[in-house]
Design a protein around this motif. Structure first.
Motif, short mmCIF file in Angstrom:
data_model
loop_
_atom_site.label_atom_id
_atom_site.label_comp_id
_atom_site.label_asym_id
_atom_site.label_seq_id
_atom_site.Cartn_x
_atom_site.Cartn_y
_atom_site.Cartn_z
N GLU A 190 0.65 -1.24 0.07
CA GLU A 190 0.05 -0.01 -0.04
C GLU A 190 0.85 1.15 0.04
O GLU A 190 0.44 2.20 -0.70
CB GLU A 190 -0.99 -0.06 0.89
N GLN A 191 1.92 1.24 0.79
CA GLN A 191 3.00 2.34 0.74
C GLN A 191 3.84 2.40 -0.53
O GLN A 191 4.45 3.47 -0.68
CB GLN A 191 3.62 2.41 2.00
N GLY A 192 3.84 1.42 -1.27
CA GLY A 192 4.52 1.69 -2.64
C GLY A 192 6.12 1.27 -2.37
O GLY A 192 6.95 1.59 -2.98
N TRP A 193 6.31 0.62 -1.04
CA TRP A 193 7.63 0.20 -0.71
C TRP A 193 8.05 -1.17 -1.56
O TRP A 193 9.20 -1.25 -1.96
CB TRP A 193 7.79 -0.23 0.58
N TRP A 194 7.25 -2.05 -1.94
CA TRP A 194 7.44 -3.11 -2.81
C TRP A 194 6.31 -3.39 -3.57
O TRP A 194 5.15 -2.97 -3.46
CB TRP A 194 8.03 -4.15 -1.90
N GLU A 195 6.39 -4.31 -4.77
CA GLU A 195 5.16 -4.59 -5.41
C GLU A 195 4.39 -5.73 -4.77
O GLU A 195 5.17 -6.83 -4.33
CB GLU A 195 5.88 -4.89 -6.93
N GLY A 196 3.30 -5.84 -5.11
CA GLY A 196 2.42 -6.81 -4.53
C GLY A 196 2.09 -7.64 -5.44
O GLY A 196 2.72 -7.63 -6.52
N PRO A 197 1.29 -8.64 -5.33
CA PRO A 197 0.90 -9.69 -6.40
C PRO A 197 0.31 -8.89 -7.67
O PRO A 197 -0.20 -7.87 -7.52
CB PRO A 197 -0.17 -10.50 -5.80
N THR A 198 0.65 -9.34 -8.91
CA THR A 198 0.44 -8.67 -10.31
C THR A 198 -1.14 -8.82 -10.47
O THR A 198 -1.80 -7.93 -11.22
CB THR A 198 1.33 -9.08 -11.32
N ILE A 257 -5.17 2.29 -0.09
CA ILE A 257 -5.46 2.06 1.17
C ILE A 257 -7.00 2.57 1.27
O ILE A 257 -7.44 3.70 0.94
CB ILE A 257 -4.71 3.28 1.91
N ALA A 258 -7.86 1.66 1.70
CA ALA A 258 -9.11 1.65 1.77
C ALA A 258 -9.58 2.47 3.09
O ALA A 258 -10.72 3.38 3.20
CB ALA A 258 -10.02 0.31 1.81
N TRP A 259 -8.59 2.22 4.11
CA TRP A 259 -9.09 2.90 5.42
C TRP A 259 -7.84 3.03 6.08
O TRP A 259 -7.09 2.31 6.28
CB TRP A 259 -10.12 2.01 6.12
N GLU A 260 -7.72 4.12 6.97
CA GLU A 260 -6.66 4.05 7.86
C GLU A 260 -6.77 4.82 9.15
O GLU A 260 -7.73 5.72 9.12
CB GLU A 260 -5.42 4.83 7.16
N MET A 261 -6.32 4.60 10.26
CA MET A 261 -6.43 5.24 11.42
C MET A 261 -4.80 5.78 11.87
O MET A 261 -3.85 4.77 12.07
CB MET A 261 -7.09 4.65 12.34
N LEU A 262 -4.67 6.89 12.41
CA LEU A 262 -3.36 7.23 12.82
C LEU A 262 -2.35 7.26 11.75
O LEU A 262 -1.12 6.82 12.01
CB LEU A 262 -3.14 6.54 14.28
N GLY A 263 -2.73 7.26 10.59
CA GLY A 263 -1.81 7.02 9.39
C GLY A 263 -1.29 5.59 9.10
O GLY A 263 -0.32 5.32 8.28
N ILE A 264 -2.12 4.54 9.79
CA ILE A 264 -1.77 3.21 9.54
C ILE A 264 -3.16 2.83 9.05
O ILE A 264 -4.18 2.86 9.60
CB ILE A 264 -1.43 2.51 11.00
N SER A 265 -2.84 1.86 8.04
CA SER A 265 -3.92 1.24 7.27
C SER A 265 -4.46 0.01 7.99
O SER A 265 -3.87 -0.39 8.86
CB SER A 265 -3.38 0.74 5.85
N MET A 266 -5.73 -0.61 7.63
CA MET A 266 -5.99 -1.88 8.09
C MET A 266 -5.14 -2.84 8.25
O MET A 266 -4.97 -3.64 9.08
CB MET A 266 -7.42 -2.32 7.34
N ALA A 267 -4.30 -3.09 6.98
CA ALA A 267 -3.33 -4.05 7.07
C ALA A 267 -2.28 -3.98 8.02
O ALA A 267 -1.96 -4.69 8.43
CB ALA A 267 -2.71 -4.21 5.43
N GLY A 268 -1.80 -2.65 8.15
CA GLY A 268 -0.83 -2.35 9.10
C GLY A 268 -1.16 -2.72 10.53
O GLY A 268 -0.52 -2.96 11.24
N TRP A 269 -2.29 -2.34 10.84
CA TRP A 269 -2.79 -2.54 12.16
C TRP A 269 -2.95 -3.98 12.31
O TRP A 269 -2.66 -4.55 13.45
CB TRP A 269 -4.39 -1.97 12.25
N ASN A 270 -3.64 -4.76 11.29
CA ASN A 270 -3.49 -6.15 11.47
C ASN A 270 -2.29 -6.88 11.79
O ASN A 270 -1.93 -7.65 12.61
CB ASN A 270 -4.08 -6.89 10.31
N GLY A 271 -0.98 -6.30 11.11
CA GLY A 271 0.23 -6.72 11.29
C GLY A 271 0.67 -6.47 12.62
O GLY A 271 1.29 -7.11 13.40
N ILE A 272 0.43 -5.13 13.22
CA ILE A 272 0.78 -4.94 14.45
C ILE A 272 0.06 -5.69 15.65
O ILE A 272 0.78 -6.16 16.49
CB ILE A 272 0.57 -3.53 14.67
N LEU A 273 -1.03 -5.50 15.44
CA LEU A 273 -2.01 -6.33 16.72
C LEU A 273 -1.66 -7.67 16.69
O LEU A 273 -1.75 -8.43 17.60
CB LEU A 273 -3.49 -6.00 16.37
#
Length: 152
Positions: free
Chosen positions: A83-91, A121-137
């Motif tokens: 989502e952040q463009g740091w690397w490419e996802g599945p084509t 990014i469909a949704w974010e809170m505090l600058g972190i996306s749902m995927a990011g929150w899932n990773g952290i939690l």
């Protein structure tokens, strides 16, 4: 804390994240992309492992629960990077360039493209996306499973 309490907290954490994802999808109108779906499977496995681990003693099930939480954390953090463009996802679920493509190839790409892209990014809170929150939690859930493993 007791082993079963830790297992219960970890399992309920996965269940809460899974229900949250379904809530965003069905109540919030945010359809999931391919990577979002991939993050759900390990949570479902962790919930089932948690139910079994309360009934069956031993160290294997808490270890498997920890692995399930680690897998979904990894997918979530990978997805956040896409989502952040740091690397490419599945084509199959990210946008790609169109330079050098013929009109027919471009049309074929458009017609086979998924409805929901993994790099949006469909949704974010505090600058972190749902995927990011899932990773952290989910990393927190890894810790709970690891503590349950130690108590086994």
């Amino acid at each position: 804390m007791q082993r079963n309490v830790l297992i219960g907290l970890a399992s309920l954490g996965s269940l809460a994240l899974l229900l949250g994802a379904f809530g965003f999808q069905h109540l919030g109108g945010l359809p999931p992309c391919k990577l979002c779906i991939w993050q759900r499977y390990p949570h479902a496995v962790a919930v089932l492992i948690g139910v079994a681990a309360v009934a069956i003693r031993g160290r294997l099930l808490p270890l498997l629960g920890m692995c399930a939480a680690l897998v979904t954390a990894g997918i979530g953090l990978f997805h956040a990077g896409v989502e952040q463009g740091w690397w490419e996802g599945p084509t199959t679920c990210t946008s790609s360039g169109t330079s050098g493509m013929s009109a027919d190839d471009l049309f074929d790409q458009i017609m086979t493209a998924p409805v929901v892209r993994c790099d949006d990014i469909a949704w974010e809170m505090l600058g972190i996306s749902m995927a990011g929150w899932n990773g952290i939690l989910s990393l927190g859930l890894v810790l709970l499973w690891a503590l349950a493993y130690r108590r086994s």
